[in-house]
Design a protein around this motif. Sequence first.
Motif, PDB file in Angstrom:
ATOM      1  N   THR A  76       6.527  -4.656   3.470  1.00 24.33           N
ATOM      2  CA  THR A  76       5.976  -3.348   3.135  1.00 24.33           C
ATOM      3  C   THR A  76       6.962  -2.660   2.201  1.00 24.33           C
ATOM      4  N   VAL A  77       6.484  -2.288   1.020  1.00 28.31           N
ATOM      5  CA  VAL A  77       7.309  -1.595   0.030  1.00 28.31           C
ATOM      6  C   VAL A  77       6.907  -0.126   0.055  1.00 28.31           C
ATOM      7  N   VAL A  78       7.865   0.728   0.414  1.00 25.19           N
ATOM      8  CA  VAL A  78       7.637   2.172   0.436  1.00 25.19           C
ATOM      9  C   VAL A  78       8.435   2.764  -0.710  1.00 25.19           C
ATOM     10  N   ASN A  79       7.733   3.319  -1.697  1.00 23.06           N
ATOM     11  CA  ASN A  79       8.383   3.972  -2.821  1.00 23.06           C
ATOM     12  C   ASN A  79       8.282   5.481  -2.649  1.00 23.06           C
ATOM     13  N   ILE A  80       8.579   6.245  -3.659  1.00 19.73           N
ATOM     14  CA  ILE A  80       8.662   7.702  -3.514  1.00 19.73           C
ATOM     15  C   ILE A  80       7.363   8.311  -3.000  1.00 19.73           C
ATOM     16  N   THR A  81       6.237   7.986  -3.616  1.00 20.71           N
ATOM     17  CA  THR A  81       4.965   8.592  -3.197  1.00 20.71           C
ATOM     18  C   THR A  81       3.914   7.551  -2.820  1.00 20.71           C
ATOM     19  N   SER A  82       4.308   6.287  -2.706  1.00 28.47           N
ATOM     20  CA  SER A  82       3.315   5.257  -2.395  1.00 28.47           C
ATOM     21  C   SER A  82       3.916   4.197  -1.488  1.00 28.47           C
ATOM     22  N   HIS A  83       3.025   3.400  -0.902  1.00 28.49           N
ATOM     23  CA  HIS A  83       3.482   2.233  -0.156  1.00 28.49           C
ATOM     24  C   HIS A  83       2.455   1.124  -0.340  1.00 28.49           C
ATOM     25  N   ARG A  84       2.946  -0.112  -0.218  1.00 31.05           N
ATOM     26  CA  ARG A  84       2.063  -1.266  -0.385  1.00 31.05           C
ATOM     27  C   ARG A  84       2.506  -2.365   0.560  1.00 31.05           C
ATOM     28  N   ARG A  85       1.536  -2.974   1.193  1.00 35.86           N
ATOM     29  CA  ARG A  85       1.773  -4.087   2.116  1.00 35.86           C
ATOM     30  C   ARG A  85       1.486  -5.396   1.380  1.00 35.86           C
ATOM     31  N   LEU A  86       2.414  -6.350   1.459  1.00 34.95           N
ATOM     32  CA  LEU A  86       2.270  -7.641   0.799  1.00 34.95           C
ATOM     33  C   LEU A  86       2.448  -8.763   1.809  1.00 34.95           C
ATOM     34  N   ALA A  87       1.620  -9.793   1.701  1.00 32.14           N
ATOM     35  CA  ALA A  87       1.853 -11.013   2.471  1.00 32.14           C
ATOM     36  C   ALA A  87       2.966 -11.778   1.770  1.00 32.14           C
ATOM     37  N   TRP A  88       3.694 -12.594   2.515  1.00 40.39           N
ATOM     38  CA  TRP A  88       4.788 -13.365   1.911  1.00 40.39           C
ATOM     39  C   TRP A  88       4.311 -14.195   0.731  1.00 40.39           C
ATOM     40  N   ALA A  89       3.138 -14.774   0.853  1.00 37.55           N
ATOM     41  CA  ALA A  89       2.626 -15.653  -0.205  1.00 37.55           C
ATOM     42  C   ALA A  89       2.362 -14.904  -1.513  1.00 37.55           C
ATOM     43  N   GLU A  90       2.208 -13.594  -1.460  1.00 37.88           N
ATOM     44  CA  GLU A  90       1.959 -12.811  -2.674  1.00 37.88           C
ATOM     45  C   GLU A  90       3.217 -12.626  -3.519  1.00 37.88           C
ATOM     46  N   ILE A  91       4.390 -12.805  -2.925  1.00 36.28           N
ATOM     47  CA  ILE A  91       5.655 -12.574  -3.627  1.00 36.28           C
ATOM     48  C   ILE A  91       6.098 -13.882  -4.271  1.00 36.28           C
ATOM     49  N   ILE A  92       6.058 -13.913  -5.591  1.00 33.76           N
ATOM     50  CA  ILE A  92       6.448 -15.102  -6.343  1.00 33.76           C
ATOM     51  C   ILE A  92       7.949 -15.109  -6.606  1.00 33.76           C
TER      52      ILE A  92
END
Length: 151
Positions: A76-92
Amino acid sequence: MPDLPSLPVTFRPGRTRAVLLTVGLATFVSITTIAMLLEGLSAGERLSFVFTAGLFAGVLFLLARPKVVADESGVTVVNITSHRRLAWAEIIQVNLRPGDPWVFLNLSDGTSLPALGIQPGIAKQRAIQDARALRDLAEARSTAEPERHQG
């Protein structure tokens, strides 16, 4: 294979966060105290001082928000005003090149996602260690069989 951190693990710029939170709180308290001590101010003027101090502190608190949380199922990437959930397979790929302000994640959909939770700012060596740990986790998790991670 390098030693991987135990999951879940949270990466965040600790020193930068501490500075931002401390400055935000100190500024709010200082401006509010000054507003209450100044003679001749109306209630509305005092309130505007406190409101402005609150806005300033709020911006600094938002800047202290970024983090990257890795767990068994993904990141889970939490930035200043947003967050996004990624599965491991999505990260190249996990990138932190010299001069980059923070880590960038290259994703399977062809996009790149900034991960402000790992940034060299005040603690460059810590950011490099965190980026390597996240990279090692991503490589191990995205290429391994799913049954290896259950437990």
